[in-house]
Enzyme design. Structure first.
Site, PDB file in Angstrom:
ATOM      1  N   GLU A  58       0.822  -1.209   0.000  1.00  0.00           N
ATOM      2  CA  GLU A  58       0.000   0.000   0.000  1.00  0.00           C
ATOM      3  C   GLU A  58       0.857   1.260   0.000  1.00  0.00           C
ATOM      4  O   GLU A  58       0.517   2.259  -0.651  1.00  0.00           O
ATOM      5  CB  GLU A  58      -0.920   0.009   1.234  1.00  0.00           C
ATOM      6  N   ALA A 168      17.377 -44.127  -7.632  1.00  0.00           N
ATOM      7  CA  ALA A 168      18.797 -44.398  -7.841  1.00  0.00           C
ATOM      8  C   ALA A 168      18.952 -45.851  -8.284  1.00  0.00           C
ATOM      9  O   ALA A 168      18.063 -46.683  -8.055  1.00  0.00           O
ATOM     10  CB  ALA A 168      19.601 -44.153  -6.564  1.00  0.00           C
TER      11      ALA A 168
END
Length: 375
Positions: A58, A168
């Protein structure tokens, strides 16, 4: 108070939300907020909150509007603050500027201040409304809302796997399953997070650093200078006291929380390392993960990203401590001997399976990025 909003109202609030998004990597621990000031159908001021301690949205919008704020409508993505923090109250600034109407997308989730900003504006004779594009505004500040209402950060768990769910090879080889584009996208996840949680194994086995590399942020670099993007606090769980200061993880001079259940050595850690002692979980020797998240919330961390191995990630999910899963899935098949995605030993029956709802599925390079929320 709610109102029947016009198409123009939607347009201006959508602009405010886009402004708020520009603070995605910088505003924490404050919420991401945008503001647009409109007079006679024309935008006369706009701004967003960039960093805690600096001007709120603001303030920037009013500075740009100047005297044109008199009699104008302010569109704000979050209820204007009514309390004195590092900066003066924005509600007072709007009153002093002479705006005639304020439309907020959402009220402040902080139970101690919620509604007070709008009430202050109403007492000054300013029309106030809320609820316009509320869900869009909330999506910008999931962590801030969680922390204010639940006392926990918003927790994401990032995973990467092949199409058959392997992280993996059996040998431990994992670099790289996903594409460079996917790995760059992870950098953005890290950058928007207040903290990244990992385990000692990831640091020791993968030589992980867990930092944000500005050079890999892609188009985000067009909007942020390198020094403006804050590094997330790196949280590493090391209950067995295996880590040492000479590891690459500790060569990056950004804050680290070293999570222990006890201290059994006298290492001289760099100045940016804080050792935190937490209790053990009731049913095992591991750290109490709920206590960890509560500790992070008290340190004002809004969003937390888990980047760890299958055991730690599985533990967080088993204990229902994860809000959102982000899975990068590569178009590769790695075979049945590869390492799995998650270790969740207490899930023994289909009725115990964790259920999620897909919120987004998109291509990132050659890989699928799946975002899902736990139900």
């Amino acid at each position: 108070m709610k109102n029947t909003f016009t198409p123009s109202d939607h347009q201006f609030m959508a602009k405010a939300i886009r402004l708020a998004e520009r603070g995605i990597y910088t505003t924490s621990p404050n919420p991401r907020v945008g503001c647009v000031i409109v007079n006679h159908g024309q935008i006369v001021g706009e701004g967003f909150h960039e960093k805690a301690g600096q001007g709120h949205a603001e303030v920037h919008a009013l500075a740009m509007a100047g005297t044109n704020a008199q009699g104008a409508t302010a569109y704000v993505t979050l209820e204007p603050c009514s309390h004195v923090g590092r900066t003066p109250p924005c509600a007072n600034a709007l009153i002093d500027a002479g705006v005639s109407k304020v439309i907020a997308a959402m009220v402040d989730p902080n139970p101690h201040v919620s509604g007070r900003g709008l009430a202050l504006l109403e007492q000054a004779g300013i029309e106030t409304y809320s609820g316009l594009l509320e869900q869009d505004a909330k999506a910008l500040n999931l962590g801030f809302i969680n922390r204010m209402t639940l006392g926990f950060p918003y927790v994401r768990c990032k995973l990467a796997a092949s199409l058959d769910g392997k992280t993996a090879m059996a040998s431990g080889e994992s670099q790289w399953i996903t594409s460079k584009s996917a790995r760059q996208d992870v950098q953005k996840l890290r950058a928007q997070s207040c903290a990244v949680i990992t385990g000692a194994d990831s640091v020791l086995v993968d030589n992980a650093r867990m930092n944000v590399r500005w050079s890999e942020l892609g188009d985000a670099r067009l909007h942020y200078k390198e020094q403006a993007v804050r590094q997330p606090v790196r949280v590493v769980i090391d209950t067995k006291n295996r880590l040492t200061p000479d590891l690459a993880f500790f060569s990056e001079a950004s804050p680290i929380l070293l999570i222990r259940t006890s201290i059994e050595n006298n290492h001289q850690w760099p100045h940016f390392v804080e050792e935190v002692i937490l209790p053990k979980a009731l049913n095992n020797e591991h750290v109490d993960l709920s206590a960890l998240l509560n500790t992070l919330a008290k340190k004002e961390y809004n969003e937390v990203l888990i980047e760890s191995g299958m055991t730690l990630a599985g533990a967080f999910i088993e204990q229902n401590l994860v809000d959102e899963l982000v899975l990068y899935q590569a178009p590769k098949l790695m075979g049945h001997e590869g390492k799995g995605l998650l270790n969740m030993p207490f899930v023994q029956a289909l009725s115990q399976a964790k259920t999620l709802t897909f919120s987004d599925i998109t291509l990132v390079g050659a890989d699928l990025k799946i975002t899902a929320k736990f139900t």
